[in-house]
Design an enzyme around this catalytic site. Structure first.
Site, short mmCIF file in Angstrom:
data_model
loop_
_atom_site.label_atom_id
_atom_site.label_comp_id
_atom_site.label_asym_id
_atom_site.label_seq_id
_atom_site.Cartn_x
_atom_site.Cartn_y
_atom_site.Cartn_z
N GLY A 13 0.82 -1.21 0.00
CA GLY A 13 0.00 0.00 0.00
C GLY A 13 0.84 1.26 0.00
O GLY A 13 1.79 1.38 0.78
N ALA A 14 0.50 2.18 -0.91
CA ALA A 14 1.27 3.43 -1.01
C ALA A 14 0.40 4.62 -0.64
O ALA A 14 0.31 5.61 -1.36
CB ALA A 14 1.84 3.58 -2.43
N GLY A 15 -0.29 4.49 0.49
CA GLY A 15 -1.01 5.64 1.04
C GLY A 15 -0.03 6.45 1.89
O GLY A 15 1.19 6.35 1.72
N TYR A 16 -0.56 7.22 2.82
CA TYR A 16 0.30 8.08 3.65
C TYR A 16 1.36 7.26 4.38
O TYR A 16 2.54 7.59 4.37
CB TYR A 16 -0.55 8.81 4.70
CG TYR A 16 -1.44 9.86 4.10
CD1 TYR A 16 -1.00 11.16 3.94
CD2 TYR A 16 -2.74 9.56 3.70
CE1 TYR A 16 -1.83 12.13 3.39
CE2 TYR A 16 -3.57 10.52 3.15
CZ TYR A 16 -3.10 11.81 3.00
OH TYR A 16 -3.92 12.75 2.45
N ALA A 17 0.93 6.16 5.02
CA ALA A 17 1.86 5.38 5.83
C ALA A 17 2.88 4.66 4.95
O ALA A 17 4.09 4.68 5.23
CB ALA A 17 1.07 4.36 6.67
N ASN A 47 1.38 -1.55 -4.89
CA ASN A 47 0.19 -0.70 -4.85
C ASN A 47 -0.72 -1.01 -6.03
O ASN A 47 -0.23 -1.30 -7.12
CB ASN A 47 0.59 0.78 -4.87
CG ASN A 47 -0.53 1.68 -4.38
OD1 ASN A 47 -1.05 1.48 -3.28
ND2 ASN A 47 -0.92 2.65 -5.17
N VAL A 52 -3.19 -6.76 -3.87
CA VAL A 52 -2.89 -7.81 -2.88
C VAL A 52 -4.16 -8.64 -2.67
O VAL A 52 -5.24 -8.09 -2.47
CB VAL A 52 -2.43 -7.19 -1.54
CG1 VAL A 52 -2.11 -8.29 -0.52
CG2 VAL A 52 -1.26 -6.25 -1.73
N GLU A 105 -16.86 17.64 5.54
CA GLU A 105 -16.03 18.25 4.50
C GLU A 105 -16.67 18.07 3.12
O GLU A 105 -16.62 18.96 2.28
CB GLU A 105 -14.61 17.66 4.53
CG GLU A 105 -13.82 18.12 5.75
CD GLU A 105 -12.33 17.85 5.67
OE1 GLU A 105 -11.96 16.76 5.19
OE2 GLU A 105 -11.54 18.71 6.08
N GLN A 153 -2.26 12.19 9.62
CA GLN A 153 -1.17 12.64 10.48
C GLN A 153 -0.51 11.47 11.23
O GLN A 153 0.73 11.32 11.22
CB GLN A 153 -1.74 13.65 11.48
CG GLN A 153 -0.73 14.36 12.28
CD GLN A 153 -1.33 15.28 13.35
OE1 GLN A 153 -0.59 15.79 14.17
NE2 GLN A 153 -2.61 15.51 13.37
P1 NAD Z 1 -16.12 8.90 11.54
O1 NAD Z 1 -16.24 7.56 12.16
O2 NAD Z 1 -15.25 9.90 12.18
O3 NAD Z 1 -17.59 9.55 11.39
C1 NAD Z 1 -18.69 8.81 10.94
C2 NAD Z 1 -19.99 9.43 11.46
O4 NAD Z 1 -21.09 8.70 10.94
C3 NAD Z 1 -20.10 9.39 12.98
O5 NAD Z 1 -20.37 10.67 13.44
C4 NAD Z 1 -21.24 8.41 13.23
O6 NAD Z 1 -22.01 8.74 14.36
C5 NAD Z 1 -22.06 8.54 11.95
N1 NAD Z 1 -22.89 7.37 11.67
C6 NAD Z 1 -22.54 6.05 11.81
N2 NAD Z 1 -23.58 5.27 11.49
C7 NAD Z 1 -24.60 6.08 11.10
C8 NAD Z 1 -25.91 5.86 10.63
N3 NAD Z 1 -26.43 4.63 10.49
N4 NAD Z 1 -26.69 6.92 10.31
C9 NAD Z 1 -26.20 8.18 10.44
N5 NAD Z 1 -24.95 8.45 10.89
C10 NAD Z 1 -24.15 7.42 11.21
O7 NAD Z 1 -15.70 8.62 10.01
P2 NAD Z 1 -15.08 9.61 8.93
O8 NAD Z 1 -15.72 10.95 8.97
O9 NAD Z 1 -15.12 8.84 7.65
O10 NAD Z 1 -13.59 9.75 9.38
C11 NAD Z 1 -12.75 8.59 9.46
C12 NAD Z 1 -11.45 8.98 10.11
O11 NAD Z 1 -10.74 9.87 9.28
C13 NAD Z 1 -11.65 9.68 11.43
O12 NAD Z 1 -10.65 9.27 12.29
C14 NAD Z 1 -11.48 11.13 11.09
O13 NAD Z 1 -10.99 11.88 12.19
C15 NAD Z 1 -10.47 11.07 9.95
N6 NAD Z 1 -10.67 12.23 9.06
C16 NAD Z 1 -10.03 13.38 9.40
C17 NAD Z 1 -10.20 14.49 8.58
C18 NAD Z 1 -9.52 15.78 8.98
O14 NAD Z 1 -8.71 15.76 9.90
N7 NAD Z 1 -9.80 16.88 8.31
C19 NAD Z 1 -11.01 14.43 7.45
C20 NAD Z 1 -11.65 13.23 7.15
C21 NAD Z 1 -11.47 12.13 7.97
#
Ligand code: NAD
Length: 397
Positions: free
Chosen positions: A11-15, A38, A82, A170, A314
């Site tokens: 895998g060639a993501g961030y890590a 990858n 893989v 986002e 990060q």
């Molecule tokens: P997450 O797990 O952080 O959020 C998913 C959300 O979906 C939760 O709030 C949860 O309550 C909700 N959810 C789950 N089941 C549901 C349902 N059936 N109906 C409605 N809502 C439901 O997932 P993510 O946003 O994909 O993020 C994944 C990881 O990536 C996290 O650790 C996050 O911090 C990181 N991330 C960081 C950034 C940033 O730093 N800017 C941006 C994107 C993702």
């Protein structure tokens, strides 16, 4: 046969990219054979994917050829998928061959978690790769194109985003920025478009500072997003979504951002997992395997209070650096280094010119946070590709 140790990085993501780059820098000539596997010949910037998904930026600004990031005289790049990891045979099965290793780095990234919700896998789209965001973008444009040719078209203009974590927030922000452009292009009254962000928790961005959550909700509501908080999506159907309250939202577009889990191949390899992630030791080794490192979204690492760190770019990058150091140390019979996460803060974009961030105990909102997000992205480009990559891609961020 050569008895130089073989290092295979999956895998060639961030890590994975950080591990490969650090190994390339630290290993002496002929000290080890390094292979990076990858599925694609490009690395993509996951934290940027919400933009091409909504159509506010191009796919090209979100990916970089791996050949521009590594020295192919020092690292063998294998473009393949893989299929299976066999720890006891020290082998990895690819779609078109087998690799054996002395040291293995598993940095395959996570997968969307659907929690077994019926219909999600069939009818919802996810923001997980370059190909998946191309699909979302084209699908959204196509709904506008279809709109005027149908007798019951409202669901073409209804957009549901499931989950209001970082990814959901986002993406919804970018979508809200894109809708006015699409309305103009396709002669659609913007008042007819609905963007719903459905979140099971009572608040968006659970765990984030309430003051910043309130700010984010306010910004997004002003951009036209309707929040449905404290209500879970129970089913996804060809017509839209069914909520736990019994309400149905008809929508031709459902994007699922309800969470991620570890890669299923890791469970299949026999490692003990929790939601697909492996509790690695302090040196990032898989339990019981001092020659296997699991890093990035698949690694479960705990903070001093005993709670798991969320999987972010990060932490993945910092693990890549530590993992490369520890492999070199193992080859040289030196002491490995313990992984200690240095949290530099969190920043989320809320679309054009808007964002929220936490740096130390400081809360940052609005334009400043949006600039910080750009700075973080530019810093990442600099880390992996130096000034040339910043000049090529940085101006678009
Ligand atoms: P997450 O797990 O952080 O959020 C998913 C959300 O979906 C939760 O709030 C949860 O309550 C909700 N959810 C789950 N089941 C549901 C349902 N059936 N109906 C409605 N809502 C439901 O997932 P993510 O946003 O994909 O993020 C994944 C990881 O990536 C996290 O650790 C996050 O911090 C990181 N991330 C960081 C950034 C940033 O730093 N800017 C941006 C994107 C993702």
């Amino acid at each position: 046969m050569s008895n130089i140790p073989k290092i295979v990085i999956l895998g060639a993501g961030y890590a994975g990219i950080l591990t490969a780059q650090r190994l390339q820098k630290q290993l002496n000539y002929n000290e080890a054979d390094v292979t990076l596997v990858n599925r694609h010949d490009y690395h993509y910037i996951t934290t940027h994917l919400h933009m091409p998904a909504a159509g506010t930026d191009s796919v090209e600004n979100t990916r970089v050829p791996i050949s521009k990031l590594i020295d192919e005289f020092k690292i063998d790049l294998v473009k393949s998928s893989v299929q299976e990891i066999r720890p006891h045979e020290k082998k990895v099965i690819l779609e078109d061959g087998t690799l054996s290793y002395d040291y293995l780095v598993i940095s395959l990234g996570g997968e969307p978690e659907s929690f077994g919700i019926p219909g999600l896998a069939d009818y919802a789209m996810t923001i997980r790769s370059i190909n998946s965001v191309r699909l979302i973008r084209k699908h959204i444009e196509y709904q506008f194109a279809l709109y005027k040719n149908e007798r019951h078209p409202q669901e073409r203009l209804n957009f549901v985003v499931g989950g209001a974590g970082f990814s959901g927030i986002e993406f919804v922000a970018e979508l809200a920025d894109r809708i006015p452009e699409l309305c103009k292009e396709y002669d659609v009254d913007p008042g007819l478009v609905n963007i719903y962000n459905v979140e099971a928790s009572p608040t968006a961005l659970p765990g984030f500072a309430p003051e910043l959550v309130e700010y984010a909700i306010d910004v997004l509501q002003r951009k036209g997003v309707t929040f449905k908080l404290g209500v879970a999506i129970q089913e996804c159907t060809p017509e839209g979504v069914l909520l736990a309250t019994g309400e149905e939202i008809k929508a031709a577009t459902v994007v699922w951002t309800g969470g991620i889990r570890g890669n299923r191949m890791i469970e299949a390899a026999g490692f003990e997992t929790a939601r697909g992630r492996v509790k690695v030791d302090e040196y990032l080794h898989a339990p019981g395997h001092d020659n296997i490192y699991i890093i990035g979204d698949n690694a479960l690492v705990f903070n001093p209070e005993g709670r798991p760190y969320p999987p972010t770019a990060q932490i993945a990058m910092q693990q890549g650096v530590c993992c490369a150091h520890n492999i070199v140390a193992a080859i040289r019979n030196q002491q490995p280094r313990k992984f200690v996460f240095n949290n530099k803060g969190t920043v989320a974009s809320l679309g054009r010119g808007e964002g929220i961030a936490v740096v130390g105990d400081k809360h940052i909102k609005g334009w400043k946070a949006a600039q910080l997000k750009k700075l973080v992205d530019i810093r990442y480009l600099f880390t992996i590709g130096g000034i040339p990559l910043v000049l090529r891609k940085g101006k678009f961020l």
